[in-house]
Design a protein around this motif. Structure first.
Motif, PDB file in Angstrom:
ATOM      1  N   ARG A 391       0.957  -1.625  -0.247  1.00  0.00           N
ATOM      2  CA  ARG A 391       0.252   0.022  -0.095  1.00  0.00           C
ATOM      3  C   ARG A 391       0.786   0.889  -0.225  1.00  0.00           C
ATOM      4  NH1 ARG A 391      -4.790  -1.627   4.232  1.00  0.00           N
ATOM      5  NH2 ARG A 391      -5.521  -3.360   3.805  1.00  0.00           N
ATOM      6  N   VAL A 393       1.389   4.513  -1.582  1.00  0.00           N
ATOM      7  CA  VAL A 393       1.042   5.358  -2.920  1.00  0.00           C
ATOM      8  C   VAL A 393       1.921   6.192  -3.399  1.00  0.00           C
ATOM      9  CG1 VAL A 393      -0.603   7.314  -3.032  1.00  0.00           C
ATOM     10  CG2 VAL A 393      -1.218   4.819  -1.726  1.00  0.00           C
ATOM     11  N   ILE A 420      -4.227   0.238  -5.103  1.00  0.00           N
ATOM     12  CA  ILE A 420      -3.767   0.920  -4.364  1.00  0.00           C
ATOM     13  C   ILE A 420      -4.581   2.285  -3.457  1.00  0.00           C
ATOM     14  CG2 ILE A 420      -1.423   1.936  -3.872  1.00  0.00           C
ATOM     15  CD1 ILE A 420      -0.428   0.726  -6.089  1.00  0.00           C
ATOM     16  N   ALA A 423      -7.495   0.280  -1.793  1.00  0.00           N
ATOM     17  CA  ALA A 423      -6.162   0.176  -0.091  1.00  0.00           C
ATOM     18  C   ALA A 423      -6.235   1.562   1.316  1.00  0.00           C
ATOM     19  CB  ALA A 423      -5.062  -0.803  -0.493  1.00  0.00           C
ATOM     20  N   VAL A 424      -5.975   2.238   0.231  1.00  0.00           N
ATOM     21  CA  VAL A 424      -5.747   3.406   1.854  1.00  0.00           C
ATOM     22  C   VAL A 424      -6.584   4.255   1.527  1.00  0.00           C
ATOM     23  CG1 VAL A 424      -3.278   3.400   0.884  1.00  0.00           C
ATOM     24  CG2 VAL A 424      -4.510   4.570  -0.352  1.00  0.00           C
TER      25      VAL A 424
END
Length: 492
Positions: A391, A393, A420, A423-424
């Motif tokens: 993860r 970025v 990505i 996921a965040v």
């Protein structure tokens, strides 16, 4: 032709057959000293001598100086360039050849067709095929085999099949070319069917098609067919004495999930080369047995076998899959220092993958910045995959941007970056990137699984409900889930 010229021609042909460079040079010098040149036959033999000694630039120099070039001299250069994979150089002789008004013979076309296949020029290959038919050379098996091979390597497998079926007398070369062509194009069932037909018709096999067939079995996970082919190999050879076949058997059993058989084949081989060792190392790596790969690698070194680029790709990939960071670094550093092998883009990609999987994203990015060559898509792709797992970025955006430039039409890079962001929790970035994909006309390729049942391959795509047996499969699947749930309850 004078007696002296005849004698020198004989000497040059002998030197060509045995690659006797010094004696051949002396014969060439004598031809010049005695004023025997220009002479078509003698000059052609000089061209042949230099070509067989792999001095193609000298062969071409002599050829260029010939006032009257023979068909044989053209054939020598056509063939020599093609055999050395200098396909463009071979085809560059076409213009002077056509201008010479010489007629090609049956020895001309195999080399020209091989060159067309080498550069993927199917249009020129089809023109040669028409020329073959016009001159009546399609009755020669070697010419037909070359036509078939050209079509297969250029991706026109159906055209290759037409040539195959129209060839009245098929030798083992024709059969092998067709089987290999089907195997390369992914038409596994047809390749295996043709292999069986080969034996039904009693054609003598020279083993050259076996590696292609075993590759098909491995790619399809068809262990039953792979074992059947292995059985035939044992009957023909009585052991695994053919290196190429043995190496292919090791790879096939590994891809079919039977690593134990791969090791058995390896141990049964009377001779193992660097390809054999590298294949076994790769097999352990693919199965997640990195430590075993390292043991095989160390054993290979102790046997005095010199590792090559493929060996290092295999061992680094094995370390990456098993998370052996320190061991992978040690191997990478030893490549040029201890073994004289300079790392290639593939090796850097393996190291980036190794560092990335271990969570060392910044170290991976720093390694890329120190690469002596331009990073390829495989390098940035390995880094992007690591960023997706961890993860990251910022580095993920850097990797993705490079990939957008290198692979503008590859939707998987956009999907990875979307993952990505998702996921965040950067929902705005996800929406923006998906909008960009729609504007570019990109569609995510659905996941696919397949299984071979009774010689037929069944493919299943993500979200696909149109398979004719879908209802029945879902019923069985539901039954299995219920049975597993019941079993868990009983165990509890």
């Amino acid at each position: 032709m004078s007696c002296r010229a005849t004698q020198l021609s004989s000497i040059l042909r002998t030197c060509a057959a045995s690659s006797l460079l010094r004696q051949g040079n002396q014969a060439h010098a004598q031809a010049i000293t005695h004023g025997l040149l220009p002479h078509p036959t003698l000059e052609t033999d000089i061209v042949l001598f230099y070509a067989r000694c792999s001095l193609l630039h000298l062969a071409h120099q002599v050829f260029d100086q010939m006032p009257h070039r023979t068909m044989h001299s053209y054939n020598i250069l056509f063939s020599s360039y093609a055999q050395n994979h200098l396909f463009g150089s071979s085809l560059s002789l076409l213009h002077p050849f056509i201008a010479s008004s010489l007629l090609p013979d049956r020895f001309t076309f195999p080399s020209l067709l091989k060159s067309c296949a080498g550069i993927g020029d199917v249009s020129l290959g089809m023109a040669f095929h028409c020329w073959v038919i016009h001159l009546g050379f399609d009755r020669y098996v070697i010419v037909q085999s070359s036509v078939l091979d050209m079509y297969a390597k250029c991706g026109l497998v159906n055209e290759a099949i037409k040539v195959f079926e129209s060839t009245p007398e098929k030798d083992s070369v024709v059969w092998n070319s067709m089987i290999s062509g089907l195997a390369r194009s992914g038409r596994a069932v047809e390749a295996l069917g043709l292999f069986r037909r080969l034996h039904w018709e009693g054609v003598e096999t020279d083993l050259r098609a076996i590696p292609s067939i075993l590759n098909v079995c491995g790619r399809e996970g068809d262990l039953v067919s792979g074992k059947a082919v292995h059985g035939k190999v044992i009957r023909w050879l009585m052991d695994n004495s053919d290196l190429a076949v043995g190496n292919s058997l090791i790879d096939m059993y590994s891809k079919c999930g039977n690593l134990g058989y791969s090791k058995k084949v390896f141990l049964s081989m009377h001779e193992q080369n660097v390809v054999t060792w590298s294949t076994l190392i790769a097999c352990y790596g693919v199965h997640g047995k990195g430590k075993e790969s390292l043991i095989v690698y160390e054993e290979m070194l102790s046997q005095g076998v010199k590792p090559n680029c493929v060996t290092f790709t295999s061992i680094l990939s094995s370390c990456s899959h098993s998370g052996l960071l320190d061991e992978g670094r040690r191997v990478f550093e030893s490549m040029s220092r201890a073994h004289g092998v300079n790392p290639t883009v593939e090796h850097y990609a393996c190291m980036v993958d190794l560092l990335g999987r271990a969570g060392n994203i910044e170290d991976a990015l720093e390694l890329i910045s120190r690469m002596p060559m331009e990073p390829s898509a495989s390098v940035w792709g390995a880094l992007l995959s690591a960023c997706a797992v961890h993860r990251n970025v910022n580095v993920g955006e850097i990797s993705a941007q490079r990939l957008f430039e290198l692979e503008s039409g590859n939707s998987s890079n956009y999907v990875a970056l979307c993952g990505i962001y998702d996921a965040v929790g950067q929902w705005d970035s996800v929406a923006e990137l998906r909008s960009r994909m729609r504007n570019l006309g990109m569609v995510k390729t659905p996941g696919c699984s397949w299984i071979a049942v009774k010689g037929r391959v069944h493919a299943f795509y993500q979200g696909d409900i149109y398979h004719p047996l879908t209802r029945r499969m879902l019923e069985v699947f539901d039954g299995l889930i219920q049975e597993m749930a019941t079993s868990e309850g009983d165990c509890g």
